[in-house]
Design an enzyme around this catalytic site. Sequence first.
Site, short mmCIF file in Angstrom:
data_model
loop_
_atom_site.label_atom_id
_atom_site.label_comp_id
_atom_site.label_asym_id
_atom_site.label_seq_id
_atom_site.Cartn_x
_atom_site.Cartn_y
_atom_site.Cartn_z
N ASP A 215 -2.52 -17.99 0.34
CA ASP A 215 -3.51 -18.55 -0.60
C ASP A 215 -4.23 -19.74 0.05
OD1 ASP A 215 -1.12 -19.97 -0.67
OD2 ASP A 215 -1.28 -20.51 -2.79
N ASP B 97 -12.25 -9.50 3.59
CA ASP B 97 -13.49 -9.52 2.80
C ASP B 97 -14.06 -10.94 2.77
OD1 ASP B 97 -13.38 -6.78 2.17
OD2 ASP B 97 -13.94 -7.14 0.08
N LYS C 210 3.41 -15.29 2.17
CA LYS C 210 3.81 -16.19 1.09
C LYS C 210 5.34 -16.22 1.03
CE LYS C 210 1.93 -17.05 -2.89
NZ LYS C 210 1.61 -18.50 -2.83
N ASP D 3 -6.40 -7.22 3.62
CA ASP D 3 -7.51 -6.60 2.90
C ASP D 3 -8.38 -7.68 2.25
OD1 ASP D 3 -9.01 -4.48 1.68
OD2 ASP D 3 -7.95 -4.90 -0.20
N TYR E 13 0.82 -1.21 0.00
CA TYR E 13 0.00 0.00 0.00
C TYR E 13 0.85 1.26 0.00
CZ TYR E 13 -4.63 -2.06 0.69
OH TYR E 13 -5.82 -2.73 0.52
C1 IPM Z 1 -10.51 -1.63 3.43
C2 IPM Z 1 -10.73 -0.97 2.10
C3 IPM Z 1 -9.59 0.01 1.84
C4 IPM Z 1 -8.30 -0.78 1.75
C5 IPM Z 1 -9.77 0.91 0.58
C6 IPM Z 1 -11.06 1.69 0.63
C7 IPM Z 1 -8.61 1.83 0.38
O1 IPM Z 1 -10.86 -1.91 1.10
O2 IPM Z 1 -10.40 -0.90 4.45
O3 IPM Z 1 -10.47 -2.85 3.48
O4 IPM Z 1 -7.95 -1.33 0.70
O5 IPM Z 1 -7.62 -0.86 2.78
MG MG Z 2 -10.92 -3.91 1.80
#
Ligand code: IPM
Ligand code: MG
Length: 369
Positions: free
Chosen positions: A226, A254, A193, A250, A142
Site C-alpha cells: 500500500d 496500472d 504486505k 496487477d 489468481y
Molecule cells: C493484466 C490484466 C489481466 C490481469 C486480466 C485481463 C485478466 O488486467 O494483464 O494486467 O488481471 O492479469
Molecule cells: Mg491489469
Amino acid sequence: MATYKLLLLPGDGIGPEVMAGVETVLGALAETGLARFETETDRVGGAAIDAHGTPLSDATLARAEAADAILLGAVGGPKWNGVAYDIRPEAGLLRLRKELGLFANLRPAICHPALADASALKRELVEGLDIIIVRELTGGVYFGAPKEITTLPDGAKRAVDTQVYTTGEIERIAHVAFDLARKRSGRVASAEKHNVMKSGVLWKEVVTRVHAQHYADVELEHVLADNCAMQLVRRPKQFDVLVTDNLFGDILSDVAAMLTGSLGMLPSASLGALDGRGTRKALYEPVHGSAPDIAGRDAANPIAMIGSLAMCLRYSFGLGEAADLVESAVTATLAGGARTADIASPGTEAVGTGAMAGLIAADLRARAA
Ligand code: IPM
Ligand code: MG
C-alpha cells in the site's frame, strides 16, 4: 536471416486494431532485413468463445506451445458479461499464462520526454522515469484454491479466494528481479504486505534470503504494497526494479502506466523458465485491456502493443538492434508530435491507430535506410 514463428492472438475490443499496428511494423522490419517472421493468427478470449465456446481452445494452446513467441492484444468486453465464470474471456489468458508457465511478467514504465506533460502527475515527478515492475504471474490469488462462492445454511453466500505462494515460486521471481537489477541501476524494491498476510511474511523472508545468498552487490529494499502505491504517485523515480506478487503487480502496474502518460503506453513480457536449449516460452502483451468503449473506432494507441513487439525481439530472439530500432522509431514519432487521443494535449490533433502505426513504420524504414 533466421525466420521465426510468431503466433498473433489479437483477441477482443481494440486488440485487433493494435495488432494490425504490429503487422505494419513487422512489414517494415522485414524490409530492413533485420528480422523476418512467419506469423499465424488465432483466437483468444471473447473471439474464441464466439467461435468455439471456449476462451482458449486446445488447438490454439497447442499452437501457442509450438510458437517461438506469442503476441497477444487484449481480452474481454461487456458482450461476454453473461458467460459462465470458468469460460469468461479472461480465463483464456490466464490459462495461457499458467499452461505455458509464464511466471515472470516484466512491465517497464518509461516516460518519454515528449509525453511528460500527458501524465496526470507533474512533469518533474515523471520526466526521465524508467522503472520496471516484475510481477509474479502464475501464482497467488489468481490461481489459489479454493476459489468459490458457496451458500451458507442461512441462505447467505460466502466467497473465498486463496492467496498461495511456495518458496520456489518466490525464489524464481526474486532471481529474475535481481538479475535484471544487475543490468540496470542495481536496486530492487520488493512489495508485499507481511504486516497482514502470511504469504507476505514468506515473500519477504525468501526475497531476503535469495538476496543475501546470491546478490550482495544489489541493493534491496522492502516496501509494504500500500505504501508502494503511494510512493509510486509521490516520488516514482525512487524505484528501479520493483518485484511483487500477482495481484499487487496487477494493481501497481496500472498505477505505473498512468505515470507514463497513458495506459496505452505500457508493454509487457511474460516469460517462462529457461529450457534445456536455452530458450523460454514467452508471451508479449500490452498492459492495457480491450477498451470496448473505443473499440472499432481507430482511436486506440498502438504503442503499448508495438513496444511489446520490441520486447519480443529483444527477449525471445536476441534481436537487440531491431528492438532498438522499433523503440527509437516510437520515441521519434512522439517527438515529431504525433499523438493518439489518449496522449493528445489540448490543441493538438489526434491521429488514429492505423496512422500512428504507419508513422512509426515509416520512421523505422527511414532510420534503417
Ligand atoms: C493484466 C490484466 C489481466 C490481469 C486480466 C485481463 C485478466 O488486467 O494483464 O494486467 O488481471 O492479469
Ligand atoms: Mg491489469
